[in-house]
Write an enzyme that holds these catalytic residues in place. Structure first.
Site, PDB file in Angstrom:
ATOM      1  N   LYS A 120       0.815  -1.220   0.000  1.00  0.00           N
ATOM      2  CA  LYS A 120       0.000   0.000   0.000  1.00  0.00           C
ATOM      3  C   LYS A 120       0.851   1.274   0.000  1.00  0.00           C
ATOM      4  CE  LYS A 120      -0.707   0.399   5.010  1.00  0.00           C
ATOM      5  NZ  LYS A 120       0.052   1.652   5.167  1.00  0.00           N
ATOM      6  N   THR A 121       1.970   1.265   0.726  1.00  0.00           N
ATOM      7  CA  THR A 121       2.813   2.465   0.760  1.00  0.00           C
ATOM      8  C   THR A 121       3.376   2.751  -0.634  1.00  0.00           C
ATOM      9  OG1 THR A 121       3.406   1.998   3.059  1.00  0.00           O
ATOM     10  CG2 THR A 121       4.790   3.563   1.874  1.00  0.00           C
TER      11      THR A 121
END
Length: 751
Positions: free
Chosen positions: A33-34
């Site tokens: 996700k980052t």
């Protein structure tokens, strides 16, 4: 293009979503996700959809903000200056600094951290002569922050009784003091910033025009006010890119509201929902266990983690007879991993409650294995434990000035700084300890000091013939420490740690001192120290030995809450027992039980290569021996992904059916009966099976009992013997109670 290389289809869809669209990205654990968030910003800039000044990115930690900015710098040829990337508090502080006059703040306003805020509240209580026993400072602090996080000023809070109305009045006094002094607390940063945007059209429209793209990390952890703040900023047509995982929402106790995710889809029309389900962290068996567990929660937005890394090794499950045996098993497995070449820093031990760390720390300490308590302190370094040890040190040696100063006014007993200055001067003139100088201090302060000395002397006299564990228990009661933390709004964890000193003392006595030998093997310490002095030496050594510094190769210990966002090669998940995990406070509340299940999901998904799950039949916790059955969460894991390292006590299906019948039945008495049968039918728990004889009655774990006041209940745990015996009982209406069997007048019921 290079920017989009190596993205899977779902990641690519999220990164390149048309710029005018809102997005809710359901990002599973280990799904990158980052990377997606960072690439989304870089792609928007690279494609010319927005300039750096038009991006606002919100993270939940400063570390995450720094990491995101570092990645952006590595991706783009020029450092993107002008972007606002930071935490909610950091961004609100930046906004208030720019508009301090409009927000009615001085240009140099200072920020109170939690400790400073508590001190400020104590000053308010003292200045207005408010009883801090009736209105403890920590309870006032909780009231103040909860109201602000809900977007309310004190006069707007519903106050159904006089106590709540008085809390609101104290909150008003505290706020007035902050205004006079030009300071704001953390909660005020967000509330004042929200009010600035809400009440001042020109300011709101300025930021709405500026920020055309708003990106939010860990969206499931936002509270109500944070969500409203974001809505105000996005009200001018900005696109919102929210990334979160409803299955990892575990901070309801901090005000996090998982419902914000559903509200987002409702309030921001035509929102694209994108699922990131490919996991790059864990092997298949670990993910299968996580997926099967979380499917039992209702109302999920839904996703199913998968990996192309293969099934890997099955999840290892171990049942121990006691918590000490569980710790020894964990230790043995860790030693085997180290011998195989595993790095200690890549091995984590997780637990539901801080108090559980004590027995694990003790096992590592005795084995000489370095360890680090992540996000917290070692057991013997925790504030409340050090307070208790200071009382014990004074009981052993009343001339210990360091211990004296630590607890002479804790809990508070009217001994202020001026009185202590007088005492220090008297001790210096007399050439004595502070304790011995107390008679030389006049006035009310001297009288209060004399009462403290009398308390220490009384405890020394009353405990001189008691075994060490009973001595510790006596001190916790008579020093006032237990009562102090029982009154605190958030004192339950500290109380658990205090009570854990009793089993620590019990284990110390059972193991005996480690003998010191000379070169010929002769015992040098045959005349051992008295038990209390030896225990205090042991506590000091255990607090200081095997101390790992940052970056050292050390075993990582932490609560499951502290583990969120981390990952390890091997994870030991301990204490997976009914009443402990899920916690007993959640068992009768569906929302609480679902949050506990999400917490288990987080724990499972921390492991990359190996996951170990363990539980104990009997556990000394909070000063009591508890007899347990394995957690329902174990029964929700797929059997094909598990490898049992100990014989199973009964079939999975039977255990699940019994507990399901017990907890799903609307007729509690019938449910209690079947739950009692489930508990009593476990032949592998010999301690529970033996029971306790009190007078003419025999009590056993799992037995149904009737109480005149509390009604019908089930015995969960027993401790002690004869007239001193106690039982932990869960009642239908009254919840869990601990009763003295010699006086409780319980009637046993047929099962």
């Amino acid at each position: 293009m290079a920017l989009l290389d190596h993205l899977n289809p779902e990641q690519l869809a999220a990164v390149t979503l048309p710029p005018e669209r809102h997005a809710l990205v359901l990002a599973g654990a280990g799904s990158g996700k980052t990377r997606v968030l960072t690439l989304r910003m870089a792609w928007l800039l690279q494609q010319g959809y927005v300039g750096p000044a038009g991006i606002l990115a919100v993270t939940f930690t400063n570390k995450a903000a720094r990491e995101m900015l570092a990645r952006m710098t590595a991706l783009l040829p020029l450092t993107p200056r002008g972007m606002w990337i930071g935490t909610f508090h950091g961004l609100c502080n930046r906004m208030l600094r720019a508009h301090h006059r409009t927000a009615n703040l001085p240009a140099t306003f200072q920020i109170l951290d939690m400790a400073d805020q508590l001190s400020a509240i104590k000053r308010v209580l003292k200045a207005h002569q408010i009883d801090d026993e009736k209105y403890p400072a920590k309870q006032v602090q909780h009231f103040v922050n909860k109201a602000k996080e809900d977007g309310l000023r004190p006069h707007q809070v519903e106050a159904p009784d006089s106590f709540q109305r008085r809390l609101a009045e104290i909150a008003e006094l505290y706020q007035a003091q902050c205004e006079r002094e030009g300071v704001v607390d953390f909660a005020e940063l967000l509330l004042r910033s929200y009010e600035l945007l809400r009440d001042h059209t020109s300011v709101r429209e300025h930021y709405q025009r500026r920020f055309r793209h708003i990106l939010v990390d860990e969206f499931q952890d936002t509270n109500r006010l944070q969500y409203l703040w974001l809505c105000l900023l996005a009200g001018g047509g900005a696109s919102v890119f929210a990334v979160g995982d409803d299955d990892q929402s575990i901070y309801a106790f901090r005000g996090a509201r998982v419902g914000n995710m559903a509200d987002f889809e409702r309030d921001f029309h035509e929102t694209a929902r994108i699922r990131l389900e490919q996991n790059y962290r864990s092997h298949g068996h670990i993910l299968d266990a996580a997926n099967a567990l979380i499917e039992h929660n209702q109302g999920r937005m839904g996703k199913n983690l998968w990996t192309d890394r293969g099934e890997g090794e099955p999840v290892r499950v171990y049942e121990a007879p006691t918590d000490s045996a569980e710790a020894q098993w964990v230790l043995g497995e860790i030693e085997s991993l180290i011998q195989e070449g595993w790095s200690r820093r890549e091995i984590a031990i997780l637990y539901r409650s801080n108090a559980q760390s004590r027995v694990l720390e003790h096992a590592l300490f005795r084995a000489g294995i370095p360890y680090k308590v992540y996000g917290g302190l070692r057991f013997f370094e925790r504030q409340e434990v050090k307070h208790a040890l200071a009382y014990l040190r004074l009981m052993e040696n009343p001339h210990d000035d360091t211990a004296f100063l630590r607890v002479v006014n804790f809990p508070t007993r009217g001994i202020g700084a001026r009185t202590l200055e007088n005492l220090v001067d008297a001790a210096r003139l007399a050439g004595s300890s502070l304790y011995a100088a107390v008679p030389h201090v006049p006035g009310k302060g001297g009288s209060n000091l004399a009462q403290f000395v009398a308390l220490i002397e009384r405890m020394r006299f009353e405990t001189q013939s008691l075994p060490l564990p009973e001595l510790v228990d006596h001190m916790l009661d008579h020093s006032g420490l237990r009562a102090h933390y029982e009154k605190e709004k958030d004192g339950s964890d500290r109380l658990e740690n205090l009570n854990e000193l009793i089993p620590a003392a019990t284990v110390f006595v059972d193991e005996g001192p480690t003998p010191e030998l000379d070169a010929d093997g002769e015992v040098l310490n045959a005349d051992a120290l008295p038990a209390l002095a030896a225990f205090l030496s042991h506590a000091a050594l255990e607090a200081g030995d095997n101390q790992a510094s940052e970056g050292d190769d050390a075993i990582q210990l932490m609560t499951i809450h502290a583990s969120k966002g981390l990952e390890f090669q091997a994870v030991f998940l301990t204490g997976v027992e009914e009443g402990l995990f899920p916690h007993e406070n959640s068992l009768l509340d569906e929302a609480g039980l679902e949050e506990e299940r999400r917490l288990m999901y987080v724990a499972i998904t921390r492991a990359r290569e190996r996951l170990y799950i363990s539980f104990a039949q009997a556990r000394m916790l909070h000063g009591q021996t508890r007899y347990s059955i394995r957690s329902r969460f174990l029964e929700e894991l797929p059997e094909g992904s598990l490898k049992w390292l100990s014989p199973r006590t009964r079939s999975f299906d039977e255990g699940a059916a019994l507990r399901a019948a017990a907890w799903a039945d609307s007729d509690w008495s019938g449910a209690a009966s079947r739950l009692g049968q489930a508990r009593a039918s476990q032949p592998t728990n010999p301690l529970a099976a033996q029971g306790i004889q009190v007078g003419e009655q025999h009590f056993k774990v799992g037995q149904n009992v009737q109480h005149d006041r509390f009604g019908e209940g089930v015995i969960l745990a027993l401790q002690g013997s004869g007239q001193q015996a106690q039982a932990q009982i869960r009642f239908a209406a009254a919840g869990t109670k601990t009763l003295a069997l010699g006086v409780a007048k319980l009637v046993t019921l047929d099962i």
